[in-house]
Design an enzyme around this catalytic site. Structure first.
Site, PDB file in Angstrom:
ATOM      1  N   LYS A  98       9.353  29.619  28.830  1.00 11.18           N
ATOM      2  CA  LYS A  98       9.538  29.635  27.369  1.00 11.18           C
ATOM      3  C   LYS A  98      11.009  29.514  26.985  1.00 11.18           C
ATOM      4  CE  LYS A  98       5.159  31.539  25.933  1.00 11.18           C
ATOM      5  NZ  LYS A  98       4.382  32.618  25.356  1.00 11.18           N
ATOM      6  N   ARG A 105       1.129  35.588  32.964  1.00  9.54           N
ATOM      7  CA  ARG A 105       0.601  34.236  32.723  1.00  9.54           C
ATOM      8  C   ARG A 105       1.708  33.247  33.062  1.00  9.54           C
ATOM      9  NH1 ARG A 105       0.457  30.338  28.806  1.00  9.54           N
ATOM     10  NH2 ARG A 105      -1.516  29.214  28.619  1.00  9.54           N
TER      11      ARG A 105
HETATM   12  C1  9MG Z   1      -1.863  30.323  25.582  1.00  9.99           C
HETATM   13  N1  9MG Z   1      -0.624  31.069  25.674  1.00  9.99           N
HETATM   14  C2  9MG Z   1       0.639  30.577  25.541  1.00  9.99           C
HETATM   15  N2  9MG Z   1       1.537  31.564  25.646  1.00  9.99           N
HETATM   16  C3  9MG Z   1       0.832  32.696  25.856  1.00  9.99           C
HETATM   17  C4  9MG Z   1       1.188  34.048  26.034  1.00  9.99           C
HETATM   18  O1  9MG Z   1       2.450  34.444  25.981  1.00  9.99           O
HETATM   19  N3  9MG Z   1       0.215  34.946  26.216  1.00  9.99           N
HETATM   20  C5  9MG Z   1      -1.093  34.559  26.240  1.00  9.99           C
HETATM   21  N4  9MG Z   1      -2.031  35.519  26.419  1.00  9.99           N
HETATM   22  N5  9MG Z   1      -1.488  33.285  26.079  1.00  9.99           N
HETATM   23  C6  9MG Z   1      -0.537  32.382  25.882  1.00  9.99           C
END
Ligand code: 9MG
Length: 268
Positions: free
Chosen positions: A215, A249
């Protein structure tokens, strides 16, 4: 002992922020590429595979349920046939929640925390675990001017309120996960404050999911917009695991799994 699990990301989208278009050949889904990638994620140590058909990067337009379904459902079906793993569907659409469950998804990852009309009811119906994520505004405009008086208190209050809505609707306590939603309507300062407060989210007793992989906050921390984000993603994954995150994730499963393996032997 940290026993953090790893959720590998499969974006079946033409426009996600770091891997958009990776699994398309022209306008066709590259099933072989997806199967190869998921296989290597599982070999590397992924516990869950999260499949989405709508980009939630800043500025992205929302994608209708039918289009999401046409991207996600055949991929879930193919993964179900080929692998024995937990499949998660990344969607806010009630219809897709139902359809994904019927083809083998066993986790709902909703970045809109089941707030869309009918989404909560669909989640109750399919009886699957749910991840409730905080997002201020919608992807299209969420980074225009994020504002909070007290970001940690407000995000925590939102997640607890959504958790209450889930409990009231009939979702059992042990099927609820929470996620502060890094990058979803947050400045760098907001993201840093939330990250430093991961222990407060963990203290709620609900398992916490952290998604910081690749990110923008990483290149912002390094003050370099063209920075490759792998090292920052892995460092933040380790820090989140140390603070008690239950699920990370991530896009880079192999590198994250190795870092967590080292953490587990050093910091227990
Ligand atoms: C789909 N998605 C994109 N970024 C995310 C994040 O930070 N958390 C979760 N649960 N899904 C995400």
């Amino acid at each position: 002992m940290c026993n953090t699990q790893i959720m590998g990301v499969i974006n079946v989208t033409p426009d996600s922020f770091s891997d958009g278009g990776r699994f398309f050949r022209g306008d066709r889904i590259d099933f072989d590429g997806i199967l190869r990638t998921v296989d290597s994620m599982l070999v590397a140590g992924a516990d869950i595979i999260d499949v989405g058909g709508e980009s939630t990067r800043p500025g992205a337009d929302s994608v209708g349920g039918d289009q999401q379904a046409s991207r996600v459902l055949p991929v879930l079906e193919s993964l179900k046939t080929n692998f024995d793993t937990i499949l998660s569907v990344d969607t806010s659409c009630p219809q897709l929640i139902r359809e994904a469950a019927s083809v083998g998804a066993s986790f709902i990852n909703d970045v809109r925390a089941l707030q869309r009309p009918g989404a909560l009811e669909a989640a109750v119906e399919v009886e699957l675990p749910v991840c409730l994520t905080h997002m201020q505004n919608q992807p299209k405009s969420m980074q225009d001017a994020p504002f909070y008086l007290d970001v940690v208190t407000e995000v925590l209050a939102f997640l607890l309120e959504r958790k209450d809505a889930c409990l009231a609707a009939g979702i059992p306590r042990d099927k609820i996960y929470i996620d502060p939603g890094f990058g979803f309507g947050k400045t760098l300062e907001h993201n840093v404050m939330l990250f430093r407060a991961i222990d407060r989210f963990v203290a709620t007793g609900f398992p916490v999911i952290v998604g910081v992989s690749r990110k923008r906050m990483i290149s912002e921390l390094l003050q370099n917009p063209s920075e490759h984000r792998l090292i920052g993603s892995v460092v933040l994954a380790v820090l989140a695991a140390q603070r008690g995150a239950s699920i990370l994730r991530v896009h880079d499963v192999d590198e994250t799994a190795k870092a967590i393996k080292i953490l587990q032997q050093i910091d227990f």
